[in-house]
Design a protein around this motif. Structure first.
Motif, PDB file in Angstrom:
ATOM      1  N   ASP A 228       0.847  -1.199   0.000  1.00 48.88           N
ATOM      2  CA  ASP A 228       0.000   0.000   0.000  1.00 48.88           C
ATOM      3  C   ASP A 228       0.881   1.247   0.000  1.00 48.88           C
ATOM      4  N   PRO A 229       1.203   1.778  -1.196  1.00 49.06           N
ATOM      5  CA  PRO A 229       2.067   2.967  -1.273  1.00 49.06           C
ATOM      6  C   PRO A 229       1.489   4.191  -0.560  1.00 49.06           C
ATOM      7  N   LYS A 230       0.168   4.186  -0.284  1.00 46.70           N
ATOM      8  CA  LYS A 230      -0.452   5.333   0.392  1.00 46.70           C
ATOM      9  C   LYS A 230      -0.064   5.412   1.868  1.00 46.70           C
ATOM     10  N   ILE A 231       0.649   4.414   2.368  1.00 47.32           N
ATOM     11  CA  ILE A 231       1.171   4.492   3.740  1.00 47.32           C
ATOM     12  C   ILE A 231       2.086   5.704   3.869  1.00 47.32           C
ATOM     13  N   GLY A 232       2.795   6.042   2.809  1.00 43.48           N
ATOM     14  CA  GLY A 232       3.551   7.289   2.823  1.00 43.48           C
ATOM     15  C   GLY A 232       5.050   7.173   2.934  1.00 43.48           C
ATOM     16  N   GLY A 233       5.599   6.003   2.615  1.00 45.86           N
ATOM     17  CA  GLY A 233       7.047   5.862   2.597  1.00 45.86           C
ATOM     18  C   GLY A 233       7.617   5.463   3.944  1.00 45.86           C
ATOM     19  N   VAL A 234       8.932   5.276   3.952  1.00 45.71           N
ATOM     20  CA  VAL A 234       9.596   4.839   5.182  1.00 45.71           C
ATOM     21  C   VAL A 234      10.939   5.548   5.331  1.00 45.71           C
TER      22      VAL A 234
ATOM     23  N   LYS B  81       7.796 -15.085  -2.124  1.00 45.85           N
ATOM     24  CA  LYS B  81       7.664 -13.738  -1.571  1.00 45.85           C
ATOM     25  C   LYS B  81       6.992 -12.804  -2.580  1.00 45.85           C
ATOM     26  N   GLN B  82       7.347 -12.949  -3.843  1.00 45.82           N
ATOM     27  CA  GLN B  82       6.730 -12.137  -4.891  1.00 45.82           C
ATOM     28  C   GLN B  82       5.237 -12.424  -5.001  1.00 45.82           C
ATOM     29  N   SER B  83       4.879 -13.703  -4.939  1.00 45.88           N
ATOM     30  CA  SER B  83       3.472 -14.101  -4.998  1.00 45.88           C
ATOM     31  C   SER B  83       2.700 -13.549  -3.802  1.00 45.88           C
ATOM     32  N   GLN B  84       3.338 -13.540  -2.634  1.00 42.82           N
ATOM     33  CA  GLN B  84       2.711 -13.002  -1.426  1.00 42.82           C
ATOM     34  C   GLN B  84       2.382 -11.518  -1.606  1.00 42.82           C
ATOM     35  N   ILE B  85       3.305 -10.768  -2.206  1.00 46.46           N
ATOM     36  CA  ILE B  85       3.091  -9.336  -2.428  1.00 46.46           C
ATOM     37  C   ILE B  85       1.945  -9.106  -3.401  1.00 46.46           C
ATOM     38  N   VAL B  86       1.947  -9.839  -4.510  1.00 51.86           N
ATOM     39  CA  VAL B  86       0.909  -9.678  -5.531  1.00 51.86           C
ATOM     40  C   VAL B  86      -0.476  -9.977  -4.951  1.00 51.86           C
ATOM     41  N   LYS B  87      -0.593 -11.082  -4.202  1.00 49.44           N
ATOM     42  CA  LYS B  87      -1.883 -11.442  -3.609  1.00 49.44           C
ATOM     43  C   LYS B  87      -2.346 -10.391  -2.606  1.00 49.44           C
ATOM     44  N   ALA B  88      -1.394  -9.876  -1.831  1.00 48.58           N
ATOM     45  CA  ALA B  88      -1.738  -8.847  -0.842  1.00 48.58           C
ATOM     46  C   ALA B  88      -2.244  -7.578  -1.530  1.00 48.58           C
ATOM     47  N   GLN B  89      -1.597  -7.179  -2.629  1.00 48.67           N
ATOM     48  CA  GLN B  89      -2.045  -6.004  -3.377  1.00 48.67           C
ATOM     49  C   GLN B  89      -3.454  -6.210  -3.926  1.00 48.67           C
ATOM     50  N   GLN B  90      -3.742  -7.428  -4.349  1.00 50.06           N
ATOM     51  CA  GLN B  90      -5.042  -7.715  -4.952  1.00 50.06           C
ATOM     52  C   GLN B  90      -6.191  -7.691  -3.954  1.00 50.06           C
ATOM     53  N   ILE B  91      -5.939  -8.110  -2.707  1.00 48.40           N
ATOM     54  CA  ILE B  91      -7.031  -8.171  -1.722  1.00 48.40           C
ATOM     55  C   ILE B  91      -7.051  -6.974  -0.772  1.00 48.40           C
ATOM     56  N   LEU B  92      -6.094  -6.073  -0.897  1.00 44.10           N
ATOM     57  CA  LEU B  92      -5.956  -4.971   0.061  1.00 44.10           C
ATOM     58  C   LEU B  92      -7.260  -4.196   0.245  1.00 44.10           C
ATOM     59  N   ASN B  93      -7.939  -3.854  -0.853  1.00 48.62           N
ATOM     60  CA  ASN B  93      -9.156  -3.042  -0.760  1.00 48.62           C
ATOM     61  C   ASN B  93     -10.320  -3.789  -0.116  1.00 48.62           C
ATOM     62  N   GLU B  94     -10.180  -5.090   0.039  1.00 45.40           N
ATOM     63  CA  GLU B  94     -11.249  -5.883   0.663  1.00 45.40           C
ATOM     64  C   GLU B  94     -10.995  -6.106   2.155  1.00 45.40           C
ATOM     65  N   VAL B  95      -9.844  -5.671   2.648  1.00 44.29           N
ATOM     66  CA  VAL B  95      -9.503  -5.896   4.055  1.00 44.29           C
ATOM     67  C   VAL B  95     -10.319  -4.942   4.936  1.00 44.29           C
TER      68      VAL B  95
ATOM     69  N   ALA C 269      -2.310  -7.462   7.376  1.00 41.20           N
ATOM     70  CA  ALA C 269      -3.281  -8.555   7.281  1.00 41.20           C
ATOM     71  C   ALA C 269      -3.327  -9.110   5.858  1.00 41.20           C
ATOM     72  N   ALA C 270      -3.303  -8.199   4.873  1.00 40.36           N
ATOM     73  CA  ALA C 270      -3.320  -8.626   3.468  1.00 40.36           C
ATOM     74  C   ALA C 270      -2.088  -9.451   3.131  1.00 40.36           C
ATOM     75  N   SER C 271      -0.941  -9.087   3.703  1.00 41.60           N
ATOM     76  CA  SER C 271       0.296  -9.833   3.423  1.00 41.60           C
ATOM     77  C   SER C 271       0.215 -11.261   3.958  1.00 41.60           C
ATOM     78  N   ASP C 272      -0.670 -11.458   4.932  1.00 39.29           N
ATOM     79  CA  ASP C 272      -0.879 -12.789   5.504  1.00 39.29           C
ATOM     80  C   ASP C 272      -2.061 -13.491   4.842  1.00 39.29           C
ATOM     81  N   GLY C 273      -2.631 -12.845   3.809  1.00 37.21           N
ATOM     82  CA  GLY C 273      -3.733 -13.454   3.062  1.00 37.21           C
ATOM     83  C   GLY C 273      -5.081 -13.366   3.754  1.00 37.21           C
ATOM     84  N   ARG C 274      -5.201 -12.467   4.774  1.00 38.53           N
ATOM     85  CA  ARG C 274      -6.455 -12.336   5.521  1.00 38.53           C
ATOM     86  C   ARG C 274      -7.179 -11.036   5.182  1.00 38.53           C
ATOM     87  N   LYS C 275      -8.511 -11.041   5.349  1.00 36.63           N
ATOM     88  CA  LYS C 275      -9.313  -9.865   5.012  1.00 36.63           C
ATOM     89  C   LYS C 275      -9.884  -9.172   6.251  1.00 36.63           C
ATOM     90  N   ASP C 276      -9.499  -9.637   7.440  1.00 36.96           N
ATOM     91  CA  ASP C 276      -9.925  -8.991   8.683  1.00 36.96           C
ATOM     92  C   ASP C 276      -8.702  -8.710   9.549  1.00 36.96           C
TER      93      ASP C 276
END
Length: 356
Positions: free
Chosen positions: A37-43, A254-268, A304-311
């Motif tokens: 989630d790039p909207k977090i604002g950097g690190v 790890k790459q697959s984990q990132i892609v899946k997390a990006q895809q479900i982020l808006n549903e969390v 949560a999204a990085s762990d594949g969860r929506k809650d």
């Protein structure tokens, strides 16, 4: 910055793999959440010299899958997402034009310490604009970093005005260049990563507050861990392709984990009760402004999204809250940034968790 699935990378220069980076868990977690989630604002990453800050950032950029872009657009515009398109691409779509599509590796742009504002933001060729009647724009680093990662080493030594410009672009997602009545605006959505050594000076609190997360990294003190780091680096330098091949499966996971997390982020989803407790922690710690509340909520959802969860669960919040608010605590000018003890102590009190 949602990307395509894994593609082999055989033609580029070998980069040390992200999954082979040992230690520096705070930095790796903060980087991964910002990519999700790039909207977090950097690190902002502060730590000792020679601890692999730039190596880790390059490793992350190399780990990310390729993204779809409009092939002939200099700003790497997204073919379908209007928020990630330049005004020229939007106009071409409005005119019914079929755009050429290509894929490219997510870019990491290094900002040199002595960079000028023109180099960062880009310049307008006034002579060409007046003689030919076209908006001749020379791309700056912000344009090149769009949909990628912008890395600033020794950010605490950078001119405050330039840091302001970078943070403004990172927050708004757009960069505007104006000169002699001519204005050019282009998308500038990137993950902003700053690093520095606290011995060379802290960033002003006003600027530090605008980084979404703050990670600290320290030199490994355990001899076994230090040896493992040295051996990994030596093995990679001696035969990078063999080392990358050995890490290919881990990298793909790890790459697959990132892609899946990006895809479900808006549903969390994060319950109102948890959001209220996040705000209670920030209020109890006298955090100025609301950035701490917003960033912690976003980071917990990304975790949560990085762990594949929506809650979102309480442990998700606990994992990220120090990274999100410890640099926003009011402190004596002579003190260093809190390690997170004060934040976690308040978190445990608000969430009713017994301290270990």
């Amino acid at each position: 910055m949602i990307a395509n699935p894994v593609k082999p990378k055989t033609t580029r220069r070998p980069v040390f793999p992200f999954t082979a980076v040992i230690g520096q868990e705070e930095m790796k977690l903060a980087l991964l959440l910002n990519v999700i989630d790039p909207k977090i604002g950097g690190v902002m990453v502060m730590g000792d010299r020679g601890t692999g800050k730039s190596t880790t950032v390059r490793a992350l950029a190399d780990l990310l899958p390729e993204i779809e872009v409009v092939a002939d657009d200099p700003f790497s515009s997204h073919p379908t997402d209007g928020d990630l398109q330049s005004e020229e691409v939007r106009q071409r779509l409005a005119n019914g034009e079929t755009l050429p599509i290509a894929t490219k590796q997510v870019i990491m742009v290094d900002l040199p310490l002595g960079a000028t504002e023109d180099r960062v933001c880009g310049t307008i060729d006034i002579e060409k604009a007046l003689s030919e009647g076209v908006k001749a724009f020379e791309l700056g680093l912000l344009a090149k970093a769009n949909r990628g990662i912008l890395y600033i080493d020794e950010v605490n030594l950078l001119d405050d005005h330039l840091v302001d410009v970078l943070l403004d672009s990172a927050a708004s997602g757009w960069n505007t260049v104006e000169r002699e009545g001519i204005s050019i605006r282009h998308p500038a959505r990137f993950v902003l990563v700053g690093s520095g050594n606290p011995e060379e000076g802290e960033l002003r609190p006003q600027l530090l507050d605008r980084f979404g997360m703050y990670a600290e990294i320290k030199t490994a003190r355990d001899p076994e861990q230090r040896l493992q780091i040295v051996e990994n680096r030596t093995t990679f330098d001696n035969n990078p392709h063999a080392f990358l091949a050995a890490k290919a499966e881990e990298q793909a996971k790890k790459q697959s984990q990132i892609v899946k997390a990006q895809q479900i982020l808006n549903e969390v989803n994060i319950d109102r009760d948890l959001r209220l407790k996040i705000s209670t922690v920030c209020a109890d710690l006298n955090i100025d402004g609301l950035r701490g509340d917003i960033v912690t909520t976003r980071a917990a959802k990304a975790y949560a999204a990085s762990d594949g969860r929506k809650d979102v669960e309480v442990d998700d919040i606990k994992a990220v809250i120090s990274l999100c608010i410890r640099h926003r605590l009011r402190k004596d000018p002579l003190e260093s940034i809190d390690s997170g003890f004060k934040v976690i102590k308040t978190f445990n009190q608000v969430f009713g968790i017994e301290e270990e």
